[in-house]
Design a protein around this motif. Structure first.
Motif, short mmCIF file in Angstrom:
data_model
loop_
_atom_site.label_atom_id
_atom_site.label_comp_id
_atom_site.label_asym_id
_atom_site.label_seq_id
_atom_site.Cartn_x
_atom_site.Cartn_y
_atom_site.Cartn_z
N THR A 13 0.82 -1.22 0.00
CA THR A 13 0.00 0.00 0.00
C THR A 13 0.85 1.26 0.00
OG1 THR A 13 -0.16 -0.12 2.42
CG2 THR A 13 -1.94 -1.13 1.15
N GLN A 14 2.15 1.12 0.26
CA GLN A 14 3.08 2.25 0.16
C GLN A 14 3.90 2.09 -1.12
OE1 GLN A 14 5.46 3.26 3.61
NE2 GLN A 14 7.19 3.89 2.32
N PRO A 15 3.88 3.07 -2.01
CA PRO A 15 4.61 2.95 -3.28
C PRO A 15 6.12 2.83 -3.04
CG PRO A 15 3.01 4.73 -3.38
CD PRO A 15 3.10 4.31 -1.94
N VAL A 16 6.75 1.88 -3.71
CA VAL A 16 8.21 1.74 -3.69
C VAL A 16 8.67 1.48 -5.13
CG1 VAL A 16 8.19 0.79 -1.35
CG2 VAL A 16 8.20 -0.76 -3.30
N GLU A 17 9.95 1.66 -5.36
CA GLU A 17 10.49 1.40 -6.69
C GLU A 17 10.42 -0.09 -6.99
OE1 GLU A 17 14.65 1.85 -9.26
OE2 GLU A 17 14.48 2.78 -7.26
N TYR A 18 9.82 -0.43 -8.12
CA TYR A 18 9.70 -1.83 -8.51
C TYR A 18 10.96 -2.26 -9.26
CZ TYR A 18 7.62 -6.13 -10.37
OH TYR A 18 7.35 -7.45 -10.68
#
Length: 355
Positions: free
Chosen positions: A338-343
């Motif tokens: 639910t928290q955006p991170v670098e994929y």
């Protein structure tokens, strides 16, 4: 890029170490798996005050008899019904044999069991276990769906010192062909010059970066001889429990059926590479969070390693270790997606076997 969490569920049996304080072993694996929606049954192979990196630690190790007793009573009560099995650190050959025997029984009862075996043997050229544990792990490899050894553990399991392209090919082929492991994940590989030269240009770190500041992750699937890889920046300092967290996230994101596998494989991704991409992305984001939190601590809790001073003042090392425990609770939104991170997507390495 935000990572969209998979729809997960089911029951996982986790067999690995436990500490009262901090996040290694099961403490680094169980909560993340619960965040992903799994019920987790837990068997502790050791019960320690804290991990051994603190210098001072105490507690007990489960014997083979104790582990077998737990497994047998769970079987009798019809409580041993996992869809997935995750095993990590086990102390001693007899206890490791007891866990391997359970894995055999579970595999016989449920042929499609997803079993992630993390062969915790050692790191950086040093064994954590007695040498008589090695052949037992080797006998367990054919039972696994996925294994997640580090570079050193691959060398120990195969007996091959990896120094060039040929030895890397030989080691991975042995894991697939001799030990019949469907999926191999080798994480945190030092980016030595020969390995950097072997990597395709699209997988190499930026040209202006130091090779020593990057690590590589390689996955290999036996079916189709599919290999994927990715490089990622490493953070300064020592962190514990990283491999335990990573392995938990790999099994947590690996699809549980053929239909799910087809749904999650897109573009150049495979079910394995996608699961490892999620695990790598979330683990790295958790390390960044932990590192930033450690930098904000008082100076006496972030002193650099000095073996002589640490030996004279044990609390110096203990404070440093305490300040670098994984921030799992603070980073639970990272785990849930639910928290955006670098994929950090693993990319196909199409010419790996011909390189």
């Amino acid at each position: 890029m935000a990572i969209v969490g998979l729809k997960t569920g089911g029951r996982i049996l986790s067999i690995q170490s436990h500490v009262a304080y901090g996040y290694v072993g099961g403490k680094a694996a169980v909560f993340p798996l619960q965040c992903l929606g799994y019920d987790v049954d837990v068997v502790n192979t050791v019960n320690f005050s804290n991990h051994s990196g603190y210098g001072r630690f105490g507690g007990s190790r489960a014997s083979a008899e104790e582990l077998s007793n737990i497994f047998n009573i769970m079987l009798q009560n019809e409580l041993l019904v996992p869809d997935r099995l995750l095993t990590g650190y086990v102390p001693g050959a007899e206890a490791t044999a007891a866990v391997t025997d359970l894995a055999k029984r579970l595999r016989e009862r449920k042929p499609d069991l997803i079993y992630l075996l993390d062969p915790v043997l050692g790191d950086s050229g040093r064994l954590y276990v007695s040498p008589d544990v090695i052949p037992i792990y080797q006998s367990a490899l054919p039972l696994a769906t996925i294994i997640t050894p580090n570079w050193f553990e691959v060398e120990v399991l195969t007996g091959i010192t990896i120094t060039d392209t040929q030895s890397l090919h030989k080691a991975i082929r042995m894991l697939h062909e001799t030990y019949h492991v469907p999926h191999v994940v080798v994480s945190s590989i030092p980016l030595k010059p020969w390995l950097k030269d072997l990597l395709p240009s699209h997988l190499r770190p930026p040209s202006d970066s130091s090779d020593s500041s990057y690590l590589a992750c390689i996955t290999s699937s036996r079916d189709g001889n599919l290999v994927h890889a990715q490089c990622f920046p490493c953070l300064p300092g020592y962190f514990s429990g990283v491999g335990d967290l990573f392995s938990a996230l790999v099994i947590g994101h690996f699809p549980g059926s053929n239909s799910q596998a087809k749904e999650t494989a897109t573009g150049g991704e495979t079910p394995l590479s996608r699961a490892v991409s999620h695990a790598l992305s979330k683990t790295h984001a958790m390390l960044v969070l932990t590192h930033e939190a450690a930098l904000a601590l008082p100076e006496e809790e972030r002193l650099v390693t000095d073996e002589e001073l640490d030996a004279r003042e044990p609390m110096r090392k203990i404070r440093r270790m305490r300040g670098r425990e994984l921030r799992l609770i603070q980073g639970q939104d990272i785990i849930r997606g639910t928290q955006p991170v670098e994929y950090r997507e693993l990319q196909p390495w199409t010419d790996f076997w011909s390189a």
